[in-house]
Design a protein around this motif. Structure first.
Motif, PDB file in Angstrom:
ATOM      1  N   ILE A  41       0.867  -1.166   0.000  1.00 20.34           N
ATOM      2  CA  ILE A  41       0.000   0.000   0.000  1.00 20.34           C
ATOM      3  C   ILE A  41       0.907   1.221   0.000  1.00 20.34           C
ATOM      4  O   ILE A  41       1.621   1.474   0.964  1.00 20.34           O
ATOM      5  CB  ILE A  41      -0.924   0.030   1.242  1.00 20.34           C
ATOM      6  N   ALA A  42       0.887   1.964  -1.104  1.00 17.07           N
ATOM      7  CA  ALA A  42       1.701   3.172  -1.201  1.00 17.07           C
ATOM      8  C   ALA A  42       1.059   4.268  -0.354  1.00 17.07           C
ATOM      9  O   ALA A  42      -0.122   4.221  -0.032  1.00 17.07           O
ATOM     10  CB  ALA A  42       1.806   3.605  -2.661  1.00 17.07           C
ATOM     11  N   GLU A  43       1.864   5.255  -0.009  1.00 16.91           N
ATOM     12  CA  GLU A  43       1.389   6.385   0.797  1.00 16.91           C
ATOM     13  C   GLU A  43       0.911   7.521  -0.101  1.00 16.91           C
ATOM     14  O   GLU A  43       1.543   7.823  -1.110  1.00 16.91           O
ATOM     15  CB  GLU A  43       2.519   6.918   1.679  1.00 16.91           C
ATOM     16  N   ILE A  44      -0.186   8.141   0.303  1.00 19.29           N
ATOM     17  CA  ILE A  44      -0.687   9.338  -0.357  1.00 19.29           C
ATOM     18  C   ILE A  44      -0.575  10.479   0.643  1.00 19.29           C
ATOM     19  O   ILE A  44      -0.930  10.324   1.807  1.00 19.29           O
ATOM     20  CB  ILE A  44      -2.165   9.168  -0.780  1.00 19.29           C
ATOM     21  N   ASN A  45      -0.068  11.614   0.205  1.00 21.48           N
ATOM     22  CA  ASN A  45      -0.039  12.813   1.044  1.00 21.48           C
ATOM     23  C   ASN A  45      -1.353  13.550   0.837  1.00 21.48           C
ATOM     24  O   ASN A  45      -1.686  13.900  -0.301  1.00 21.48           O
ATOM     25  CB  ASN A  45       1.129  13.716   0.662  1.00 21.48           C
ATOM     26  N   VAL A  46      -2.097  13.759   1.922  1.00 22.55           N
ATOM     27  CA  VAL A  46      -3.391  14.432   1.843  1.00 22.55           C
ATOM     28  C   VAL A  46      -3.284  15.761   2.583  1.00 22.55           C
ATOM     29  O   VAL A  46      -2.769  15.826   3.698  1.00 22.55           O
ATOM     30  CB  VAL A  46      -4.512  13.564   2.473  1.00 22.55           C
ATOM     31  N   SER A  47      -3.770  16.824   1.948  1.00 20.15           N
ATOM     32  CA  SER A  47      -3.754  18.145   2.567  1.00 20.15           C
ATOM     33  C   SER A  47      -5.026  18.889   2.178  1.00 20.15           C
ATOM     34  O   SER A  47      -5.820  18.420   1.367  1.00 20.15           O
ATOM     35  CB  SER A  47      -2.512  18.932   2.141  1.00 20.15           C
ATOM     36  N   SER A  48      -5.180  20.063   2.762  1.00 22.56           N
ATOM     37  CA  SER A  48      -6.322  20.912   2.462  1.00 22.56           C
ATOM     38  C   SER A  48      -5.957  22.344   2.822  1.00 22.56           C
ATOM     39  O   SER A  48      -5.291  22.573   3.832  1.00 22.56           O
ATOM     40  CB  SER A  48      -7.536  20.481   3.289  1.00 22.56           C
ATOM     41  N   ASP A  53      -4.090  18.676   9.843  1.00 22.59           N
ATOM     42  CA  ASP A  53      -4.065  17.388  10.519  1.00 22.59           C
ATOM     43  C   ASP A  53      -3.921  17.585  12.031  1.00 22.59           C
ATOM     44  O   ASP A  53      -3.054  18.327  12.491  1.00 22.59           O
ATOM     45  CB  ASP A  53      -2.905  16.534   9.987  1.00 22.59           C
ATOM     46  N   GLY A  54      -4.792  16.944  12.786  1.00 17.59           N
ATOM     47  CA  GLY A  54      -4.743  17.024  14.243  1.00 17.59           C
ATOM     48  C   GLY A  54      -5.406  18.257  14.831  1.00 17.59           C
ATOM     49  O   GLY A  54      -5.452  18.412  16.051  1.00 17.59           O
ATOM     50  N   LYS A  55      -5.915  19.134  13.994  1.00 17.02           N
ATOM     51  CA  LYS A  55      -6.581  20.363  14.447  1.00 17.02           C
ATOM     52  C   LYS A  55      -8.098  20.203  14.275  1.00 17.02           C
ATOM     53  O   LYS A  55      -8.569  19.326  13.570  1.00 17.02           O
ATOM     54  CB  LYS A  55      -6.097  21.575  13.643  1.00 17.02           C
ATOM     55  N   PRO A  56      -8.884  21.098  14.888  1.00 16.31           N
ATOM     56  CA  PRO A  56     -10.347  20.998  14.773  1.00 16.31           C
ATOM     57  C   PRO A  56     -10.860  21.187  13.345  1.00 16.31           C
ATOM     58  O   PRO A  56     -10.281  21.943  12.563  1.00 16.31           O
ATOM     59  CB  PRO A  56     -10.864  22.115  15.679  1.00 16.31           C
ATOM     60  N   LEU A  57     -11.954  20.512  13.050  1.00 20.24           N
ATOM     61  CA  LEU A  57     -12.664  20.685  11.790  1.00 20.24           C
ATOM     62  C   LEU A  57     -13.311  22.074  11.823  1.00 20.24           C
ATOM     63  O   LEU A  57     -14.029  22.396  12.772  1.00 20.24           O
ATOM     64  CB  LEU A  57     -13.757  19.611  11.648  1.00 20.24           C
ATOM     65  N   SER A 146     -13.110  12.422  16.248  1.00 22.50           N
ATOM     66  CA  SER A 146     -12.102  12.594  15.208  1.00 22.50           C
ATOM     67  C   SER A 146     -12.775  12.327  13.868  1.00 22.50           C
ATOM     68  O   SER A 146     -13.627  11.458  13.744  1.00 22.50           O
ATOM     69  CB  SER A 146     -10.907  11.664  15.431  1.00 22.50           C
ATOM     70  N   TYR A 147     -12.381  13.126  12.873  1.00 20.89           N
ATOM     71  CA  TYR A 147     -12.980  13.083  11.543  1.00 20.89           C
ATOM     72  C   TYR A 147     -11.875  12.824  10.536  1.00 20.89           C
ATOM     73  O   TYR A 147     -10.987  13.650  10.361  1.00 20.89           O
ATOM     74  CB  TYR A 147     -13.722  14.405  11.274  1.00 20.89           C
ATOM     75  N   ARG A 148     -11.936  11.647   9.904  1.00 21.35           N
ATOM     76  CA  ARG A 148     -10.866  11.213   9.005  1.00 21.35           C
ATOM     77  C   ARG A 148     -11.274  11.404   7.551  1.00 21.35           C
ATOM     78  O   ARG A 148     -12.311  10.902   7.128  1.00 21.35           O
ATOM     79  CB  ARG A 148     -10.533   9.754   9.271  1.00 21.35           C
ATOM     80  N   PHE A 149     -10.441  12.111   6.809  1.00 18.25           N
ATOM     81  CA  PHE A 149     -10.622  12.334   5.380  1.00 18.25           C
ATOM     82  C   PHE A 149      -9.564  11.465   4.692  1.00 18.25           C
ATOM     83  O   PHE A 149      -8.396  11.826   4.653  1.00 18.25           O
ATOM     84  CB  PHE A 149     -10.434  13.819   5.052  1.00 18.25           C
ATOM     85  N   THR A 150      -9.993  10.310   4.194  1.00 14.39           N
ATOM     86  CA  THR A 150      -9.063   9.331   3.640  1.00 14.39           C
ATOM     87  C   THR A 150      -9.207   9.269   2.127  1.00 14.39           C
ATOM     88  O   THR A 150     -10.323   9.184   1.602  1.00 14.39           O
ATOM     89  CB  THR A 150      -9.310   7.936   4.248  1.00 14.39           C
ATOM     90  N   VAL A 151      -8.070   9.331   1.439  1.00 15.96           N
ATOM     91  CA  VAL A 151      -8.032   9.246  -0.015  1.00 15.96           C
ATOM     92  C   VAL A 151      -7.405   7.900  -0.377  1.00 15.96           C
ATOM     93  O   VAL A 151      -6.360   7.531   0.162  1.00 15.96           O
ATOM     94  CB  VAL A 151      -7.209  10.409  -0.621  1.00 15.96           C
ATOM     95  N   TYR A 152      -8.055   7.191  -1.283  1.00 17.82           N
ATOM     96  CA  TYR A 152      -7.596   5.879  -1.734  1.00 17.82           C
ATOM     97  C   TYR A 152      -7.347   5.930  -3.237  1.00 17.82           C
ATOM     98  O   TYR A 152      -8.165   6.467  -3.983  1.00 17.82           O
ATOM     99  CB  TYR A 152      -8.655   4.803  -1.489  1.00 17.82           C
ATOM    100  N   ARG A 182      -4.325   9.968   4.646  1.00 13.68           N
ATOM    101  CA  ARG A 182      -5.397  10.464   5.506  1.00 13.68           C
ATOM    102  C   ARG A 182      -5.026  11.786   6.142  1.00 13.68           C
ATOM    103  O   ARG A 182      -3.886  12.025   6.489  1.00 13.68           O
ATOM    104  CB  ARG A 182      -5.656   9.413   6.578  1.00 13.68           C
ATOM    105  N   LEU A 183      -6.035  12.619   6.308  1.00 13.77           N
ATOM    106  CA  LEU A 183      -5.936  13.853   7.069  1.00 13.77           C
ATOM    107  C   LEU A 183      -7.021  13.734   8.154  1.00 13.77           C
ATOM    108  O   LEU A 183      -8.180  13.440   7.831  1.00 13.77           O
ATOM    109  CB  LEU A 183      -6.209  15.047   6.158  1.00 13.77           C
ATOM    110  N   THR A 184      -6.655  13.930   9.414  1.00 13.59           N
ATOM    111  CA  THR A 184      -7.602  13.748  10.510  1.00 13.59           C
ATOM    112  C   THR A 184      -7.817  15.058  11.252  1.00 13.59           C
ATOM    113  O   THR A 184      -6.867  15.666  11.730  1.00 13.59           O
ATOM    114  CB  THR A 184      -7.096  12.683  11.510  1.00 13.59           C
ATOM    115  N   ALA A 185      -9.082  15.479  11.319  1.00 18.85           N
ATOM    116  CA  ALA A 185      -9.462  16.642  12.127  1.00 18.85           C
ATOM    117  C   ALA A 185      -9.951  16.110  13.478  1.00 18.85           C
ATOM    118  O   ALA A 185     -10.611  15.074  13.541  1.00 18.85           O
ATOM    119  CB  ALA A 185     -10.565  17.437  11.449  1.00 18.85           C
ATOM    120  N   VAL A 186      -9.609  16.824  14.531  1.00 17.84           N
ATOM    121  CA  VAL A 186     -10.005  16.398  15.876  1.00 17.84           C
ATOM    122  C   VAL A 186     -10.960  17.440  16.443  1.00 17.84           C
ATOM    123  O   VAL A 186     -10.595  18.610  16.588  1.00 17.84           O
ATOM    124  CB  VAL A 186      -8.772  16.218  16.785  1.00 17.84           C
TER     125      VAL A 186
END
Length: 189
Positions: A41-48, A53-57, A146-152, A182-186
Motif C-alpha cells: 500500500i503506497a502512501e498518499i499525502n493528503v492536505s487541504s 491534521d490534528g486540528k479541529p474541523l 475525530s474526523y478522518r478524510f481518507t483518499v484511496y 489520511r488527514l484527521t481533524a479532531v
C-alpha cells in the motif's frame, strides 16, 4: 483456577483483548474500511487549504456551517496501476462511528477537489448512501470526536450493483486499494 483467581484471570483476558485490538489497529484493520489485500500500500499525502491534521474541523464544514465538503488535495508517487480515486470521510466519537461521505470513481489523474465537491462531483464519479441514509457529504456534528478524510487510489473502478449497501461499496474500495493517505481533524471548532 479457583474463584479467588478470577480478578487476575479477568485482567489477563482484558490485556489479551487489548493487545489483539491494538495489533489490528496498527495493521490498519481498525477502521471502518479496513486494509486492502494488496501486497504493498503506497502512501498518499493528503492536505487541504482549510483543514490541518490534528486540528479541529472548521465549523463551516460541520453541520453548523454551509460550506459542504472541504477542499482536499493529494499526491503520491506515480502508480501505473491507478484507475480511480475514492474518498471516504468517517468519524469516531465516544458514542459512535459513522461514515459521512463516500465519493468513488474519481478519475485517477485528479489531484484535488474544491469546496463542496459533493454538490458537484467529478464527471463519472458516484456517491454512496452514508450512515445517515443520505447520499453525498453528511457534515459531521458531534464533538468531541475525530474526523478522518481518507483518499484511496484504486487499481480499478467501483462497480456497485443497484441497491448496493455502504459496507459492500466500502469492501470494493478496500479490495482495490493500492495507495492510501489520511488527514484527521479532531473535534469541531
Amino acid at each position: 483456577m479457583g474463584l479467588c483467581n478470577t480478578p487476575l484471570r479477568l485482567r489477563r483476558i482484558a490485556a489479551s483483548v487489548t493487545a489483539v485490538a491494538a495489533a489490528f489497529a496498527l495493521a490498519g484493520c481498525g477502521s471502518l474500511i479496513g486494509r486492502s489485500q494488496a501486497e504493498d500500500i503506497a502512501e498518499i499525502n493528503v492536505s487541504s487549504p482549510e483543514l490541518r491534521d490534528g486540528k479541529p474541523l472548521p465549523r463551516d464544514y460541520s453541520c453548523q456551517g454551509t460550506q459542504g465538503s472541504p477542499p482536499l488535495r493529494w499526491s503520491s508517487q506515480p502508480l501505473s496501476k491507478a484507475k480511480s480515486i475514492a474518498i471516504v470521510v468517517d468519524s469516531h466519537t465516544s458514542s459512535e462511528a459513522a461514515v459521512h461521505w463516500v465519493l468513488y470513481n474519481i478519475p485517477a489523474t485528479t489531484t484535488e477537489l474544491g469546496p463542496n465537491a459533493a454538490a458537484d462531483p467529478p464527471e463519472g464519479s458516484g456517491q454512496a448512501k452514508v450512515t445517515s441514509g443520505r447520499v453525498g457529504y453528511d457534515a459531521p456534528c458531534r464533538t468531541p470526536g475525530s474526523y478522518r478524510f481518507t483518499v484511496y487510489t484504486l487499481d480499478g473502478k467501483v462497480d456497485p450493483e443497484k441497491g448496493s449497501t455502504l459496507p459492500e461499496i466500502l469492501k470494493q474500495i478496500a479490495d482495490q486499494t493500492i495507495a492510501r493517505g489520511r488527514l484527521t481533524a479532531v473535534d469541531i471548532e
